[in-house]
Design an enzyme around this catalytic site. Sequence first.
Site, PDB file in Angstrom:
ATOM      1  N   THR A 182       0.894  -1.216  -0.165  1.00  0.00           N
ATOM      2  CA  THR A 182       0.088  -0.062   0.038  1.00  0.00           C
ATOM      3  C   THR A 182       0.827   1.283  -0.096  1.00  0.00           C
ATOM      4  O   THR A 182       1.904   1.347   0.639  1.00  0.00           O
ATOM      5  CB  THR A 182      -0.956  -0.062   1.158  1.00  0.00           C
ATOM      6  OG1 THR A 182      -1.650   1.121   1.111  1.00  0.00           O
ATOM      7  CG2 THR A 182      -0.013   0.005   2.517  1.00  0.00           C
ATOM      8  N   GLU A 329      -4.599  -2.878   4.510  1.00  0.00           N
ATOM      9  CA  GLU A 329      -4.126  -3.374   5.864  1.00  0.00           C
ATOM     10  C   GLU A 329      -5.340  -4.417   6.377  1.00  0.00           C
ATOM     11  O   GLU A 329      -5.244  -5.060   7.281  1.00  0.00           O
ATOM     12  CB  GLU A 329      -3.533  -2.347   6.820  1.00  0.00           C
ATOM     13  CG  GLU A 329      -2.334  -1.573   6.528  1.00  0.00           C
ATOM     14  CD  GLU A 329      -2.657  -0.453   5.693  1.00  0.00           C
ATOM     15  OE1 GLU A 329      -3.641  -0.291   4.640  1.00  0.00           O
ATOM     16  OE2 GLU A 329      -1.655   0.449   5.839  1.00  0.00           O
ATOM     17  N   LYS A 437      -5.219  21.888  12.606  1.00  0.00           N
ATOM     18  CA  LYS A 437      -5.202  22.165  13.891  1.00  0.00           C
ATOM     19  C   LYS A 437      -4.966  23.905  14.108  1.00  0.00           C
ATOM     20  O   LYS A 437      -3.992  24.320  13.744  1.00  0.00           O
ATOM     21  CB  LYS A 437      -3.935  21.397  14.614  1.00  0.00           C
ATOM     22  CG  LYS A 437      -4.051  20.100  14.713  1.00  0.00           C
ATOM     23  CD  LYS A 437      -3.212  19.351  13.685  1.00  0.00           C
ATOM     24  CE  LYS A 437      -3.371  17.792  13.919  1.00  0.00           C
ATOM     25  NZ  LYS A 437      -2.679  17.105  12.750  1.00  0.00           N
TER      26      LYS A 437
END
Lengths: 540, 540
Positions: A182, A329, A437
């Site tokens: 991946t 995954e 953020k």
Amino acid sequence: MMDTQLVLTQFLTRAEKYYGHKKIISRTSSTMTHRITYRDFAQRTRKLASALEGVGMKRGTKVGTFAWNHHRHLEAYFAIPCAGAIIHMLNIRLSLEHLRYIINHAEDEIILVDEELAPLLASIQHQLTTVKTFVVMGDHVDIAATKLQNAQSYEELLAAADSSYEFPTDLDENMNAGMCYTSATTGFPKGVFYTHRGIVLHSLSLGLVESFGLNERDIALSVVPMFHASAWGLPFAAVNFGSTQVLPGPNMTPQIILDVMEAEKVTVTAGVPTIWFGVLQLLENSTRPIDLSSIRILVSGGASSPKGLIQAFEQKYNIPFTVGYGLTETSPLVTLSRYKSEMDDWSEEQRLEARSMIGMPAALLQTKLLNEEGEVPWDGKTMGELLVKGPWIADAYYKDERTVEAFKDGWLHTGDIAIQTPEGFIKLVDRTKDLIKSGGEWISSVDLENALMTHDAVAEAAVIAMPHPTWQERPLACVVLKNKEVNSDDIKEQLLQYLAQNFAKWWVPDEIVFIDEVPKTSVGKFQKNQLRNQLEELLQ
Amino acid sequence: MMDTQLVLTQFLTRAEKYYGHKKIISRTSSTMTHRITYRDFAQRTRKLASALEGVGMKRGTKVGTFAWNHHRHLEAYFAIPCAGAIIHMLNIRLSLEHLRYIINHAEDEIILVDEELAPLLASIQHQLTTVKTFVVMGDHVDIAATKLQNAQSYEELLAAADSSYEFPTDLDENMNAGMCYTSATTGFPKGVFYTHRGIVLHSLSLGLVESFGLNERDIALSVVPMFHASAWGLPFAAVNFGSTQVLPGPNMTPQIILDVMEAEKVTVTAGVPTIWFGVLQLLENSTRPIDLSSIRILVSGGASSPKGLIQAFEQKYNIPFTVGYGLTETSPLVTLSRYKSEMDDWSEEQRLEARSMIGMPAALLQTKLLNEEGEVPWDGKTMGELLVKGPWIADAYYKDERTVEAFKDGWLHTGDIAIQTPEGFIKLVDRTKDLIKSGGEWISSVDLENALMTHDAVAEAAVIAMPHPTWQERPLACVVLKNKEVNSDDIKEQLLQYLAQNFAKWWVPDEIVFIDEVPKTSVGKFQKNQLRNQLEELLQ
């Protein structure tokens, strides 16, 4: 209880014995459709295993596949693991540098390659340190033309193979059956193994009513490439359940997908939103009525599915549209968004809201959302990183130190930020790394993007963080307009007002820039790091 | 892949977290219905585990249950195995001699017993060599009245139990979770263990579309007693899928079953044909319309379901009637008879014929038919003994030398004789021991019985072997007439002619005797050995 191992061989045996007459429909060129029964498929699969052993495949050998979705690839899906070897599904869309890396890193010894894809491999063959043999798949292969050294024809190998070959009966369910790499945000791709047990359990879960509900009566179309998280496991599961399966071959386009859905009366399919957007456009522009009434469930995953897309499929075309979530995954199914009975009397708007989330985890899996303070409550607003655990979740990256961070404390840390409703429905709000953020608070770039994309003027929108001296970061909206001729100052003002109606003031982006397109990964995900690079000047 | 164990604890957690508001509806007396949410159920289950540990339950301890189908029994189904102990479901219909044997043989240390069933256990308590404590289940238990020594009230134990108890997280999936004993033709009952893994996989299989298709929207009624092969696994699976479940309490009669099916809008249920015969009679004699339109699937197993029964449910009452097959040794689901798509264009008669067979094996299971010459072909006529293999099939009888014969070569030898059609559908034709061997050929007693039971004059019929000087054995038909006043010579002649129309001459019984009833086991199966004993003189 008997010590019966959960291995793929039993899927093959079941299909051959009980569904021997059922069909695999495989597109091997743009004009031809190949039909093969499960009985013939099983026989060819045994011969393939025998042939591959003849060219050096042993237990544990990694055998790469570099191929589109077709019956030969499906034969490799079973021949390799049922013989005790490991199928490494190579992503054909990787850069040559990454491709070279993963083949050498996995130590593939044999590679099965589509004739039309052979030139790509030929160009790096001298850098492949472990590959000894190429096997070229195609209807009428011209080996010399492939430029591959040590290459043989798949069909010729099969024709000469031992038809009395039997698969070993002593495989352990915890043996590795497959592997995929991946892409990472930075650095080389990361590899994960799939065990027989993991694939068998994942396949079973696709047969549950609460999941895909896959069964013998289905006609299952694998839109996701078989080199991408095993086409979401559909090809494996369809063999077990004896479903008719449709493998749409090379260079799938929305037109090919739509044509095959209608022609073969497909009942279940799964793909990324980009494909469904394309199919929707074709439906909307079609001059003749298109009959998709056979479709029982259409799954969309790999990226966020906007409500408009869901609504259009469900309301205009009466096609049940189901959002799911998974990663390479995770085999990949983690969650699906199917209405719980408690939602039956919800308003249409509430139901659409639920439908646009990724839903709840599949049976046998556990999920939780974690932030700095621990597991977050199911309050529909507190954000946390999504963690996953279960029998078909990888536990490591192969020979890769990035394992340490991603697989902490027995859980996979997905890097996706989510909230969870009181009903247990999970909504992705961002990637850890894409979260903005601002002044100690989190702003979801995905929420802003989805809102922007509901605006009539907007084709696509990506929101990224812009450094800010006071607030650390502030959101920057990058918008692709449907009509690029409009006055961008006017539209910018309109969009900012539009967002201000729906979000707290401090969420509204400080700036909007107009771009030609949002860069995307091979599976249609927004590539925000590339977007950041493109906009580097603005972000300084 | 992660080393996630398939243990029952995850079912309980899933129900509590995702289906906490869903209900368990439990009949604890003939007039009262108790409703409890999965959230409360999970909390009570933890307390029960804590309470049982308080009275000496440790890992591996066998804890008996002697109880009908109700929420407390379901709590025991999870509290005991999730704590690492083993639930031994005691069949309340065994003779006291067999009951004493199995409790001592299993070495049960604690027994949970229904208040109304306590007198049965009290009468043998001094012969129970390992039992230290009884826990009496009921709404308002009078311990003294039970006559049990060392007995405590279930509800009082729970009230005093630790509500912060947490189940261990280190259980291995191959640990034994439960056990049942199954009656043998001769000798004492034989015990089998169920592992966590076996129960989890069996439960998952019940959620497959091709199986029961159990899901959250279902209202699942366990008609099979919870002391009989775990009520066919429905209570375990319903917790995992968050289905509403209905547990119909003590002394279930067809009337109670019918009432609860209608009142609770049951969607899925499973039981033995005897129950469905009873329900059918009630339906046919009802003076008011009974609404059973909620039923999505009704499974019948444990004995052969005559075509007339299937037809009546399906055609007269529009209730999908599905035949299944399983044994205590098999958890129990082995096969189900659901139409394959290739049967869609069959005639109604062919479809009914398929529907009356036991169908094909569940995913993950393997079956084969074996006779003296090896595996028999799928020709719809060659008979062989049914062998079963798979992850929820027992591999031994507990401390019992009968293991050797039943579990040969890695397969369970069921003792059932069957044929298999080209579509892979299995039809039981007899028990090994009931098969009539006449002149070197096999005659199916079940085929003759089924034919006799389609005759208007016949209520029940059992066919057994009669010794014969020339042919070794010849069939003897034992018939229960609907109207016992008729002239038996006339009817005998009629029945022999009736059979002669449908069978080869040498299959037609030499003799018919009329009896008052066919002796049956606790689960409604014909007890042919008892019939043979009754007819001993004739058979000399």
